[in-house]
Design an enzyme around this catalytic site. Structure first.
Site, short mmCIF file in Angstrom:
data_model
loop_
_atom_site.label_atom_id
_atom_site.label_comp_id
_atom_site.label_asym_id
_atom_site.label_seq_id
_atom_site.Cartn_x
_atom_site.Cartn_y
_atom_site.Cartn_z
CD GLN A 195 1.04 -7.85 4.23
OE1 GLN A 195 0.11 -8.56 4.04
NE2 GLN A 195 0.74 -6.69 3.53
CE1 TYR A 251 8.55 15.70 3.16
CE2 TYR A 251 6.71 16.42 1.87
CZ TYR A 251 7.17 15.49 2.54
OH TYR A 251 6.50 14.25 2.97
#
Ligand SMILES: Cc1cc2nc3c(=O)[nH]c(=O)nc-3n(C[C@H](O)[C@H](O)[C@H](O)COP(=O)(O)OP(=O)(O)OC[C@H]3O[C@@H](n4cnc5c(N)ncnc54)[C@H](O)[C@@H]3O)c2cc1C
Length: 384
Positions: free
Chosen positions: A34, A216
């Protein structure tokens, strides 16, 4: 040769296209996305050995070093006191045990690798700006209707359209996803900006009552990824909960390191976290669900994408092995539903463990502190 239509061009849709192409039983494959373009801004993604094995089967593992960070440990810390609770060694003993590393990367880089791989095959057609509004079984195939006015037909239709899947609604007609009242903010910052507070070697999981923060490095250590999640006390059917103010209030009691991270988080968008109860059926006629459309889960065990990749590989193996598509889809469902459902349940339970407070948190910490950092018995079934 069968023709397939895949609704959704995220991790699941692209992986399914590559996998089905490899099955040798599907000729043309259209992927309908989409968004105006394929790709993802997103933030980081943690990929465990089961995800990497699936990427390897898709031919998307080679070259992953260009983007990956290989952490040393997954470390659990107390978000309030700042003290160490436990760690899982994901270095050499882990690799030896599972035959694969644990890696961290940018979601955009993962999508890029999948897109580049899909483009190598003439059979795969990637079509953006196509919003699918409905699907229905149609004889020995299925119809797909798009907002563009197109009415397409495939021998096989795969619903890979994510958490709020239109395909799932057409298939199962089930209610909206379930909210547990948790909200997440996520984003990346250049590692240089956080070098004094960041850990470049480990995944840090800071846990506290009703809240946690994951940090991280990604993109070879150039960026630092953060996801902050908390359970809103103002959770209601209205939209006005989990706001920035509440984020700051909830983390006011956190230790300095956590507050420094929360101060840097991107506040432009928040994700109200939802999942669904597992269901037994992901298939109707020639229409099959994969990924978040099939088994939406909260992100706490970092397995949503991993399970999605496993779906794609399993679907392709079933379609390649069974001459009859109906038998293949039944086999896919039989193979995948029990495992993905187990992970959905595990993710919910892990959220409760992360967000424990009071006596429950004390007991959690006492139990976890004594475990070996190279004890992989709990994750054997999942990563092994
Ligand atoms: C904060 C957070 C952190 C996460 N961290 C991890 C992690 O570390 N490790 C991990 O394994 N997983 C993680 N996940 C989960 C993971 O992101 C998802 O499980 C995974 O993206 C699912 O892929 P998918 O292709 O099924 O769905 P999506 O990625 O949602 O893709 C669906 C695609 O379909 C398109 N689409 C939707 N509706 C239509 C329509 N009607 N017509 C056409 N196209 C449509 C969308 O635009 C989208 O491109 C995390 C999730 C969150 C929210």
């Amino acid at each position: 040769m069968n023709e397939a239509i895949i609704v959704g061009g995220g991790i699941g849709g692209l992986a399914a296209a590559i996998a089905l192409q490899k099955s040798g039983s599907v000729g043309r494959i259209q992927v309908l996305e989409q968004a105006a373009e394929f790709g993802e801004l997103g933030a980081g993604v943690q990929l465990a050995p089961n995800a990497l094995r699936a990427l390897q089967a898709l031919g998307v593992y080679e070259g992953i070093d260009r983007y990956a960070v290989y952490p040393r440990r997954l470390v659990m810390m107390d978000a309030v006191t700042g003290s160490f609770i436990t760690a899982l060694d994901v270095g050499a003993p882990f690799r030896e045990r599972f035959g694969m590393p644990y890696l961290l990367m940018h979601r955009g880089d993962l999508l890029r690798m999948l897109i580049d791989r899909a483009k190598q095959f003439d059979a795969i057609e990637l079509r953006s700006a196509v919003h699918v509004t409905g699907v229905e079984p149609d004889g020995s195939g299925a119809r797909v209707v798009a907002a563009t006015g197109e009415d397409l037909r495939g021998d096989l239709v795969v619903g890979a359209d994510g958490l709020r899947s239109v395909v799932r609604t057409c298939l199962l007609g089930d209610a909206r996803p379930v909210s547990g009242g948790c909200v997440a903010y996520r984003g990346t910052v250049p590692f240089d900006h956080v070098a004094s507070i960041a850990d470049g070697d480990d995944v840090l999981l800071w846990v506290g009552p009703g809240m946690h923060l994951v940090q991280y490095p990604i993109r070879r250590g150039e960026l630092y990824n953060q996801v902050v999640t908390f359970r809103s006390e103002r959770h209601s059917p209205d939209d006005d909960w989990g706001t920035e103010d509440e984020l700051d209030e909830r983390f006011a009691a956190a230790c300095d390191a956590v507050r420094a991270g929360v101060d840097l988080i991107d506040r432009g968008r928040r994700w109200k976290l939802v999942d669904r109860d597992p269901v037994d059926s992901w298939v109707r006629g020639r229409i099959a669900l994969i990924g978040d459309a099939a088994h939406p889960m909260v992100q706490y065990v970092g397995q949503g994408a991993a399970q999605t990749l496993e779906d794609a590989v399993s679907l392709s193996a079933a379609v390649g092995a069974e001459p009859d598509l109906d038998t293949a889809l039944a086999r896919y469902q039989r193979e995948r539903v029990p495992r993905a459902s187990r992970v959905q349940g595990m993710a919910r339970r892990f959220g409760e463990v992360l967000h424990a407070g009071g006596m429950a948190a004390t007991m959690r910490d006492r139990l976890l502190t004594s475990r070996s950092h190279a004890d992989y018995s709990e994750i054997e079934w999942l990563y092994g």
